[in-house]
Design an enzyme around this catalytic site. Sequence first.
Site, PDB file in Angstrom:
ATOM      1  N   ASP A   1      17.591 -17.616  60.548  1.00  0.00           N
ATOM      2  CA  ASP A   1      16.888 -18.882  60.669  1.00  0.00           C
ATOM      3  C   ASP A   1      16.643 -19.199  62.136  1.00  0.00           C
ATOM      4  OD1 ASP A   1      16.620 -21.531  58.617  1.00  0.00           O
ATOM      5  OD2 ASP A   1      17.308 -19.660  57.730  1.00  0.00           O
TER       6      ASP A   1
ATOM      7  N   ASP B   1      12.294 -22.619  60.814  1.00  0.00           N
ATOM      8  CA  ASP B   1      12.582 -23.932  60.249  1.00  0.00           C
ATOM      9  C   ASP B   1      11.521 -24.949  60.659  1.00  0.00           C
ATOM     10  OD1 ASP B   1      14.540 -25.617  58.809  1.00  0.00           O
ATOM     11  OD2 ASP B   1      14.832 -26.585  60.750  1.00  0.00           O
TER      12      ASP B   1
ATOM     13  N   GLU C   1       8.623 -22.359  57.405  1.00  0.00           N
ATOM     14  CA  GLU C   1       8.811 -23.470  56.471  1.00  0.00           C
ATOM     15  C   GLU C   1       7.698 -24.473  56.759  1.00  0.00           C
ATOM     16  OE1 GLU C   1      12.333 -26.588  55.169  1.00  0.00           O
ATOM     17  OE2 GLU C   1      12.044 -26.119  57.288  1.00  0.00           O
TER      18      GLU C   1
ATOM     19  N   HIS D   1      18.041 -23.150  49.653  1.00  0.00           N
ATOM     20  CA  HIS D   1      19.252 -23.926  49.913  1.00  0.00           C
ATOM     21  C   HIS D   1      19.025 -25.428  49.857  1.00  0.00           C
ATOM     22  CE1 HIS D   1      17.072 -23.805  53.640  1.00  0.00           C
ATOM     23  NE2 HIS D   1      17.833 -24.753  54.147  1.00  0.00           N
ATOM     24  N   ASP D   2      17.770 -25.872  49.764  1.00  0.00           N
ATOM     25  CA  ASP D   2      17.452 -27.302  49.755  1.00  0.00           C
ATOM     26  C   ASP D   2      17.002 -27.809  48.390  1.00  0.00           C
ATOM     27  OD1 ASP D   2      18.014 -27.872  52.418  1.00  0.00           O
ATOM     28  OD2 ASP D   2      16.004 -27.333  53.101  1.00  0.00           O
TER      29      ASP D   2
END
Length: 582
Positions: free
Chosen positions: A98, A205, A263, A338-339
């Site tokens: 990330d 990110d 993202e 993960h979100d």
Amino acid sequence: MADGSRDAWWKDAICYQIYPASFMDSNGDGLGDIPGILSKIDYLKDLGIDVVWVSPIKVDMGYDISDYEKVYPPYGTVKDMEDLIEACHQRGMKIILDLVINHTSDQHAWFKESRSSKDNPKRDWYIWRPPRYAEDGTRLPPTNWRSYFSGSTWEFDEHTGEYYLHLFAKEQPDLNWENEETRNAIYDSAMRFWLDKGVDGFRVDCVNMYSKGVEFKDAPIVDPRFYEQPAWLYYANGPRIHEFLREMNEKVLNHYGAVTVGELPHTPDPNKVLQYVRASEKQLSMVFQFDIVDIGQGREHKYHFQEWKLPLLKGIVAKWQQFIEGTDGWTTVFCENHDQGRSVSRYTSDAPGDRARCAKLLSLMLCALTGTLFLYQGQEIGMVNVPRAWPIEYYRDIESVNFYRAMAARTRGDPAELDYVMRSLQILGRDNARLPMQWSAAAHAGFTECEAGPWMRVHDLYREINVERQVSEGEGSVLGFWKRMIRFRKEHADVLVHGAFEAFAMEDESTFVFGKRAGGKRAAVVLNFTGDEQAVALPEYGGLEFKVGNYDDAAELERRAEERGGTRTLRPWEGRLYLASC
């Protein structure tokens, strides 16, 4: 950015996202770590994974970066990461990390200098603004922007008498990308440091939030219950974002052949997404477009769950499958991270008699879609959302807990309102994906040997849903089906990974039928998204032959005389895939 041609290695890759805190604990402290990941590297290779994506290793469980060149100590050391990189490469796998460069921790040395005084050389490395005042003299933030974790995006600093911007937690101040010196420091510390150690690229990110412009206006009021309002229209896809990304490639990524997956929230227009992912634009290899995982989220706040129907999901899939056709762009395939809540619970049924079949249904769908495929840890065994009965005290996610507290305060503890909030969190909350990985039926799901237990409660169903059990069940398990589908996807990559997408009967609220075309090859997929039998018509491709289904006896049914022709009767939550060559 890596080569954007059809044979770019990352287009055919199967990627697996790891959330380190919840994957595997190697030292018995209750928290997952890098040596724990290393201990399971052969499991990932056996699954068919090509790329291991490790989420932040650096207070929002890793997204609070205090030093880009170090590892969060409970996770391990830089040497542990070097060992993991080497282990992946030895097995023919690649590894991406990330890249969190919209913000740092407030404990980062850069921010400590920035807040030390208004004339510090690093003051302009972050975004500082003076307060404004109401008519009665009350001090107010520079704007009414709402942060992702509730409350204002602005935090007042008593020492210097100004506010700093943080789109996320107050411990995560936003970097000022308008400052060239800041950008160059980011390229050195956050990127070159790890690329030189052998990482193959980055998941970037909140990649479209670096350019916020220089004007800070109040956001429109869409929820009058709150002072703070959603303001993404002012900080997402800003005026210099494409310039910044091209610079990042020119100065850093192109020199390493690194792959990037961005993202990209708040970007529903395919033409605007293409600006990021076209190879000729030299910005990103691909992006995560979040429409599919945003299904069910409320307009005013994501945790106001809204009921939805299947045509919505089908339209989203079709939109992001077709937007790259005729272009030099590329897309991704995913429905968990993960979100987000678990896909079995969100899009199908996690009832005891349904959940395994539904997990296979989603596997079949995803493995037949064009783009680079991303799995999230536990998806391959069909992990499901937290139990409905869990109280807020079991939740650990800052966003969820803050929202619950805010709603409790504003509704004065209204039981009906808070029940609705808890139902929304149980479906959409980030904790659903962050429960410890379920490795076995041993204590704490085999995730840790810590007597006190893991950092977060394990799922109540870990004895029924775990890796060890599914390995023993072989191909009939969800894990076995995923392995089979990954192999099948790779064997037929020409049509499944690269083929053109075509959808049928889009208004049907029960079934999803789509086809894939590549040269003279055709694939057809029929999916029943209900708990009842449904009749479906196959695409009129001609010569379709059944290849795989999520019921063990699907092949036998295909041989029965009554199912000749284009119509099929699908059982509850059944999916089938067919191939044909012209």
